[in-house]
Write an enzyme that holds these catalytic residues in place. Structure first.
Site, short mmCIF file in Angstrom:
data_model
loop_
_atom_site.label_atom_id
_atom_site.label_comp_id
_atom_site.label_asym_id
_atom_site.label_seq_id
_atom_site.Cartn_x
_atom_site.Cartn_y
_atom_site.Cartn_z
CE LYS A 1 7.85 -6.22 -8.91
NZ LYS A 1 7.23 -5.05 -8.24
CD GLU B 1 7.13 -4.15 -4.64
OE1 GLU B 1 6.03 -4.73 -4.55
OE2 GLU B 1 7.87 -4.24 -5.63
CG ASP C 1 2.15 -3.86 -1.97
OD1 ASP C 1 1.43 -3.53 -2.94
OD2 ASP C 1 3.38 -3.72 -1.95
CG ASP D 1 7.18 1.00 -6.89
OD1 ASP D 1 7.40 -0.18 -7.23
OD2 ASP D 1 6.04 1.44 -6.63
#
Lengths: 618, 199
Positions: free
Chosen positions: A85, A183, A205, A8
């Site tokens: 990210k 994800e 999420d 992850d």
């Protein structure tokens, strides 16, 4: 077959996991026992200084080049980068104002964001690659085995460029990225494992920097995504930023740009946010640039500050439900994923929207990595009937006359998917056709995101409209676009040199891999040799397995020739001659291709044979 | 050649065969899903992660065809359009012509929509919006009816009465009607609840 690990790669924290028998297990740092690796990288003029917890410490020590400085050159030797990210696969124009301001040493004018520290230039995949490298080292130290193959999770709403950048990061870290998994889908795998219920599940999420909502239908081990939506610039970081702004307002204007202020304020903000998840109020007390700050904030006030952020996620949930063709009452379970869902307002709003209490029995910080490990074991053939069918989050199309976007693949189409489109010339004797591929939901190509441009040709000079070129746009199981072209008349394949609008080109990646030699790391040639050997081993083991399993599908002559080629390849495999390994691998691949296709055809036929007799007779 | 109507067929387009189904228009949704999942389990790229490049490619192509077949055959409207395609026909690109039996309904709805669009003050236009909601129910009812017609048409094909009952032109007309009603419903919904722009 070597083990595949699950990663992850988060905005705030990253994790690596593996299957321990039938259960996913997070691999902890063998020295500290930590599960989370902060996604923080410290860079110096001579390269990477530290990754993870040590980089966070350096950040605390530093006199800080990270805050929005009044002057534009970083005067320190150390630069610490967080939330990389948010910059992956993007150009300066794609960033939120906050992200543009955050790093004074970021170059935002090019097609791709870059960070310049003295003479060195870093791009986001390189920096993410450092995080991956640290995870790889952690897992190797903890498990005592080499980590070569991984599954990496990405936000479901990541576009093609962001996905490609993630794959590039893996390559730069010396990893083979077997699969990218969304994800929320990964989280659903972790929840669904050993609990093969059927029904419609919504996965909400909210991570550090991104938000996803995915609606899935789960049935007998098939995890089918019906729709997904999200925002790749919305997350817990934004809640922290709201608190940073509050702290800054308590500070005299002229002190706000002092060194270290932003970093300290951010740390205090994050800790206040976490306190407010458990307590009705939080006290923010710290010294900033010699100035005492002492604020008390109630949960109610905090909720008012972030209400709009949370409302934006609710709007996305409604859009996803609509695309899935479901009403809120059709959803059988709601799952919360991501650290930011610990904020009580978030779970309250989710419960209100769906009319049911959301599930959070698995740790929201760990569940995505656990799911990545589950998918890794699916890829290793160890999860029986489990299969994940995901979708493409954004429509894909081409720019046509007048700049209009012609949609070829609609959002929420199950992947892999392909579409064929015919192209021709507009003027006589035209020898090339330009194709511009875009992604997004807007009507005009200019408002969508540019993915790639390519030229079809050379085409034989002919009158306008006569040439016919068929282009196949294929989105693979990773959600990444591949393009192939064929001349309809001649049947010849055209090579398509796709120039990514925002990604790294193949040459850039090669160059970066070469540069890695200067860092005194693994020798490039050595690395290429390992890659070539891996490819060779893969095809050798596939061939031997298949020729045992399907002896009836291989012709005697074919077998003799393929086995001879396999022997030649095995003979050079342990040597140092990379070119021979590559050449013989290709030869074996070519020889066994018809056989492989027969196996695939038979697999399809076998499935067809299950249909009832009357249907065949029909 | 199509065994039922003698028309030309494009073999590479046979999405029914891709799912192991006989060429029938009446499709049982659960059966369709079962076959899709079953085949998916066998040929999906995730099953061939460690195979050679050629096998991976074949699996990718096969799965892309499979998902396309499922997507097209699952929805009666797209299944009907595909059937037209199989018989060398298609709906006009620009489906602007109002089907005759819908003319009165369409005219009325469009007029009210135009009025609502021009109304500056949205709160004062609430009665108008209410009237449009009532019309929406009518359009929805017409849609239900068109869907039933489509179902009947499908059943007739499967019974092999293509020639006698003029099924191809009927199918085309019914699909045109559904396409038109779909657009109309979207226009109404857009006016009643303006969409949120997605990024």
């Amino acid at each position: 077959m070597s083990r595949i690990f699950g990663i992850d790669l988060g905005t705030t924290n990253s994790l690596i996991a593996m299957m321990d028998g039938d259960t996913p297990r997070i691999i902890r740092d063998p020295h500290t026992g930590a599960a989370l690796l902060p996604s923080v990288v410290a860079l110096g003029p001579n390269g990477v200084l530290a990754v993870g917890a040590r980089a966070v410490e350096l950040e605390g020590e530093l006199t800080d080049g990270n805050q929005p400085l009044a002057s534009d050159s970083p005067s320190t030797e150390v630069c610490v980068i967080r939330s990389i990210k948010r910059y992956m696969g993007l150009g300066g124009d794609d960033l939120a104002p906050e992200e543009r301001r955050r790093y004074p040493f970021a170059e935002l004018s090019g097609p791709l964001v870059r960070f310049r520290i003295r003479e060195r230039v870093y791009n986001p995949p390189q920096i993410s690659g450092e995080i991956l490298r640290a995870l790889k080292a952690r897992a190797e130290a903890a498990c005592g085995e080499a980590v070569e193959k991984v599954v990496i999770t990405v936000p479901a709403y990541f576009n093609d460029g962001q996905r490609q950048a993630t794959k590039d990061a893996g390559r730069l870290a010396g990893l083979e990225v077997v699969r990218l998994v969304n994800e929320p889908t990964a989280a659903s795998l972790a929840y669904g494992l050993g609990n093969m219920t059927s029904g419609k599940v919504a996965v909400y999420d909210l991570g550090g920097g991104t938000f996803d909502i995915s609606i899935l239908s789960i049935k007998e081990g098939i995890f089918e995504v019906l729709a997904t939506n999200g925002d790749t610039h919305l997350g817990g970081d934004d809640m922290d930023q709201a608190l940073v702004d509050l702290i800054m307002r308590a500070l005299p204007e002229e002190l706000r740009h002092e060194r270290g202020v932003w970093t300290k304020a951010r740390t205090a903000a994050e800790s206040a946010k976490c306190q407010l998840s458990d307590a009705p109020s939080a006290r923010i007390k710290l010294e900033l640039a010699g100035h005492q700050i002492d604020l008390t904030l109630s949960r109610e006030e905090f909720e008012k500050m972030i209400d709009r952020l949370v409302a934006r996620t609710m709007e996305r949930c409604r859009m996803a439900l609509k695309d899935a063709g479901l009403r809120t009452q059709d959803v059988d379970a709601v799952v919360l994923v991501g650290g930011a869902t610990r904020v009580p307002l978030v779970s309250r709003r989710v419960a209100e929207l769906f009319g049911r209490q959301p599930l959070c029995s698995l740790d929201p910080d760990l569940v995505v990595a656990m799911g990545a490990a589950v998918q890794a074991s699916v890829l290793m053939g160890k999860q029986g009937d489990m299969l994940l069918l995901d979708v493409v989050p954004l429509s894909l199309g081409i720019e046509t006359m007048g700049g209009v976007m012609e949609r070829l693949i609609h959002r929420n189409t199950t992947i892999p998917t392909s579409v064929k489109e015919k192209f021709t010339t507009a003027v006589d004797k035209q020898t090339y056709v330009d194709v511009h591929v875009v992604q997004g939901e807007r009507e005009l190509a200019g408002d969508c995101r540019s993915l790639a441009r390519f030229k079809l040709g050379p085409i034989q000079p002919q009158p306008a409209g006569v040439p016919r070129i068929e282009v196949t746009f294929m989105i693979d199981a990773n959600g990444i676009l591949n393009v192939a072209a064929r001349d309809e008349r001649t049947g010849l394949e055209h090579s398509v040199d796709v120039k990514p609008s925002y990604g790294l080109t193949e040459e850039e990646i090669e160059r970066l891999l070469e540069e890695a030699i200067d860092h005194g790391e693994q020798d490039l040639e050595q690395r290429l040799l390992i890659a070539a050997r891996n490819d060779a081993e893969q095809i050798l083991s596939a061939f031997s397995k298949q020729s045992n399993e399907y002896p009836e599908l291989i012709e005697p002559k074919e077998r003799t020739r393929s086995e001879a080629a396999a022997q030649r390849l095995s003979a050079v495999l342990s040597g140092q001659d990379r070119e021979s390994i590559t050449r013989l691998t290709e030869e074996l691949n070519e020889l066994t291709t018809p056989f492989a296709q027969r196996i695939m055809e038979q697999a399809i036929k076998q499935a067809l044979q299950q249909k009832s007799v009357d249907e065949i007779a029909d | 050649m199509c065994a039922r109507c003698g028309g030309p067929l494009a073999p590479e387009l046979d999405l029914f065969a891709a799912l192991g189904l006989a060429r029938r228009l009446v499709v049982e949704p659960t059966e369709l899903e079962r076959r899709y999942h079953d085949l998916g389990r066998r040929i999906h790229p995730d099953r061939f992660a460690s195979s050679s490049a050629a096998v991976k490619e074949a699996s990718l192509q096969g799965t892309a065809l499979l998902t396309r077949a499922y997507r097209v055959l699952r929805d009666p409207m797209s299944r009907g359009l595909y059937w037209l395609e199989l018989h060398g026909e298609k709906l006009a690109d620009n489906n602007k012509q109002v089907p005759a039996e819908l003319a009165a309904l369409v005219f009325e709805v469009q007029e009210q929509l135009a009025e609502l669009r021009e109304a500056q003050d949205r709160s004062a236009s609430e009665p108008l919006a209410e009237a449009i909601r009532a019309w929406r129910a009518e359009v929805q009812a017409a849609m239900e009816q068109a869907r039933e017609e489509l179902g009947a048409n499908f059943a007739s094909w499967d019974e092999g009465r293509a020639e006698a009952a003029n099924l191809l032109p009927n199918l085309k007309a019914t699909l045109a009607k559904i396409a038109y009603l779909r657009t109309l419903l979207r226009d109404i919904d857009r006016e009643l609840e303006p969409p949120v722009l997605s990024g």
